[in-house]
Design an enzyme around this catalytic site. Sequence first.
Site, PDB file in Angstrom:
ATOM      1  N   ARG A  42      47.251  40.119  47.468  1.00  0.00           N
ATOM      2  CA  ARG A  42      45.835  40.096  47.085  1.00  0.00           C
ATOM      3  C   ARG A  42      45.080  39.184  48.041  1.00  0.00           C
ATOM      4  O   ARG A  42      45.319  37.969  48.076  1.00  0.00           O
ATOM      5  CB  ARG A  42      45.685  39.628  45.638  1.00  0.00           C
ATOM      6  CG  ARG A  42      44.262  39.706  45.082  1.00  0.00           C
ATOM      7  CD  ARG A  42      44.267  39.380  43.590  1.00  0.00           C
ATOM      8  NE  ARG A  42      42.958  39.600  42.997  1.00  0.00           N
ATOM      9  CZ  ARG A  42      42.012  38.660  42.889  1.00  0.00           C
ATOM     10  NH1 ARG A  42      42.239  37.433  43.331  1.00  0.00           N
ATOM     11  NH2 ARG A  42      40.858  38.938  42.330  1.00  0.00           N
ATOM     12  N   SER A 111      43.833  48.231  36.441  1.00  0.00           N
ATOM     13  CA  SER A 111      43.533  47.210  35.437  1.00  0.00           C
ATOM     14  C   SER A 111      42.777  47.849  34.278  1.00  0.00           C
ATOM     15  O   SER A 111      41.839  48.619  34.495  1.00  0.00           O
ATOM     16  CB  SER A 111      42.676  46.098  36.040  1.00  0.00           C
ATOM     17  OG  SER A 111      43.368  45.423  37.054  1.00  0.00           O
ATOM     18  N   LYS A 140      41.181  34.331  37.688  1.00  0.00           N
ATOM     19  CA  LYS A 140      40.157  35.359  37.842  1.00  0.00           C
ATOM     20  C   LYS A 140      38.988  35.055  36.922  1.00  0.00           C
ATOM     21  O   LYS A 140      39.120  35.042  35.697  1.00  0.00           O
ATOM     22  CB  LYS A 140      40.725  36.750  37.505  1.00  0.00           C
ATOM     23  CG  LYS A 140      41.633  37.329  38.556  1.00  0.00           C
ATOM     24  CD  LYS A 140      41.825  38.827  38.351  1.00  0.00           C
ATOM     25  CE  LYS A 140      40.583  39.589  38.714  1.00  0.00           C
ATOM     26  NZ  LYS A 140      40.754  41.057  38.590  1.00  0.00           N
TER      27      LYS A 140
END
Length: 214
Positions: A42, A111, A140
């Site tokens: 990521r 997600s 996040k």
Amino acid sequence: MRSCKDSMLLYAVTDRRWLNGETLRSQVEKALKGGVTCIQLREKEMGDSEFLTEALDIKELCSQYNVPLIINDNVDVALKCHADGIHVGQSDMNAGELRHIVGDKMIIGVSASTTEQALEAVRNGADYIGTGAVFPTSTKDDASDVSIAELTEICSTVSIPVVAIGGITKENTLKLSGSGIAGIAVVSAIFAQPDIEAAARELRKLSEKAAGMK
């Protein structure tokens, strides 16, 4: 549909904020030695060229350990590094559109924080669902809270593996027992730890219990 359930048991998501002078490759290898079953690369702040160079390096490392590499939300990098999969969020391209681009062999993860989102992902051809945040997390800022009851409902409703994510630590992993998850996805619980390999090894055992394997 690609079978990826066994790879979802301990899903590690990289984060450069905890490198502390170490290389990402070194940290990922420690995690692999500790027993992670999937790596998601990521990089939200990195340019495509640098991202691709890194992805090629991490892909080669993951292949040595026979562990799939998933690229977060960058189709070009995923294709060019021959990643095993790609993961997208609700605001990204849907799984159906993505499938036309990446072909039949690549794993697609989506997600989803509601049952409706999860079912839509399944209809669009997703191979697994990432659901969270199941616990409070600072990793996040935009993560939606998902109760364990909601997580259990998603697991019992969809026909593909569900991975719990968000604030998961060695202290709370077993709270997910009985939910039906295929595994856990973690960031700081591995990569922010002083001994990454040992942290991964401990979480692997806990995830096996939470997923009903032991």
